[in-house]
Design an enzyme around this catalytic site. Structure first.
Site, PDB file in Angstrom:
ATOM      1  CB  THR A 165      -0.946  -0.003   1.216  1.00 31.88           C
ATOM      2  OG1 THR A 165      -1.729  -1.203   1.196  1.00 31.88           O
ATOM      3  CG2 THR A 165      -1.875   1.195   1.227  1.00 31.88           C
ATOM      4  CE1 TYR A 169       2.476  -8.956   2.253  1.00 28.33           C
ATOM      5  CE2 TYR A 169       4.103  -7.196   2.124  1.00 28.33           C
ATOM      6  CZ  TYR A 169       2.849  -7.694   1.810  1.00 28.33           C
ATOM      7  OH  TYR A 169       1.998  -6.936   1.056  1.00 28.33           O
ATOM      8  CE  LYS A 192       0.624  -7.044   5.177  1.00 29.26           C
ATOM      9  NZ  LYS A 192       0.305  -7.463   3.807  1.00 29.26           N
TER      10      LYS A 192
END
Length: 302
Positions: free
Chosen positions: A47, A137, A166
């Site tokens: 993001t 991640y 994640k």
């Protein structure tokens, strides 16, 4: 060691019209999110357009967020880069600025086998203190490299600072397998905003939410209702949050996030190329949809 939990917001990176990082707006965004009640901040991930920033820019963004947060919330800095050397440089920098921990995405674009994945994360883990927490991640739809449970289990068994994963793909079978690592003492945070509540029920610690970078309120409300054991309220809120996910396209086009923040009074600029700003017609339609949701949420979020 600290963990990510509750509403962990994947932050956008504000830019000036000139294209430079806007640190003043980054400070404003940090305070906005903290005041809205998020539990943790996660700058410089997908993001945050991480691969579009230089190493120096990423360090400066991390410094701004950590300094502005000033211990009010947990801050984990995403440090994954396109090569091991830069990832380790950013990991060491996160330690030096007293971030609470780091996230490290899998290698991207170039195909990576299980042995290479293990040694990549091993090298990062060994470059930082053993008591400095690190999340691996996994976002295979973007990185093109999946992170198997067997590799994560081996990493978690051998490196005490690798405390969680994640996982940003909506596969609940895999989520369940991750939550079983180390007899369920391994931290799992999904990146699928729409699955926040069911992920909590499955044993996850929270969500890393991109949509909450724009609208943290429904996600904070879901978590609070869950903690209060008001499942019916949490379910209503999750359905409402899903509407924001739809309108904001789940972050598939980050220009939508940034225009929605502009709508909310936070001038975060737009995306860096090669992505483009959404059209005027799309902006008009977005604002209309956000008006409708704002009205709908008045009573629910009161």
């Amino acid at each position: 060691m600290k963990r990510l939990y509750g509403v962990t917001t994947a932050m956008v990176t504000p830019f000036k019209a000139s294209g430079e990082v806007d640190h003043n707006q980054l400070q404003q965004l940090t305070n906005f999110l903290i005041e809205k009640g998020v539990n943790c901040l996660y700058p410089l991930g997908t993001t945050g357009e991480m691969f579009k920033l230089s190493i120096d820019e990423r360090k400066a963004v991390a410094e701004t967020v950590v300094k502005e947060a000033n211990g009010r919330v947990t801050v984990f800095v995403h440090v994954g880069a396109m090569n091991s050397e830069e990832t380790i440089e950013l990991a060491k920098h996160a330690v030096s600025i007293k971030a609470d921990g780091i996230g490290v995405v899998t290698p991207a674009f170039f195909s990576t086998n299980e042995r290479e994945l293990y040694h990549y994360f091993k090298a990062v883990s060994e470059s930082i203190p053993a008591d400095f927490p690190m999340y691996v991640y996994n976002i295979p739809q973007c990185s093109a490299n999946d992170l198997p449970v067997s590799v994560v289990e081996e990493l978690a068994s051998n490196f005490v600072n690798i405390i969680g994963v994640k996982y940003s793909f909506p596969d609940f079978h895999r989520v369940a397998e991750y939550t079983a690592i180390n007899d369920a003492n391994f931290s799992v945070v999904p990146g699928a905003d729409k699955l926040f509540l069911p992920a909590l029920a499955l044993g996850c610690d929270g969500v890393v939410s991109g949509v909450s970078s724009v609208y943290p309120e429904p996600f904070v409300a879901i978590y609070n209702a869950y903690l209060e054991k008001d499942l019916e309220k949490a379910q209503r809120l999750q359905r409402f949050a899903a509407k924001y996910c739809e309108v904001l396209r789940g972050g598939a086009n980050l220009s939508v996030f940034k225009e929605a923040l502009n709508y909310r009074g936070l001038d975060v600029g737009d995306v860096r190329g090669p992505q483009l700003k959404i059209t005027d017609a799309e902006i008009t339609n977005l604002y209309k949809q956000l008006d409708v949701l704002a009205e709908e949420g008045k009573e629910l979020l009161a």
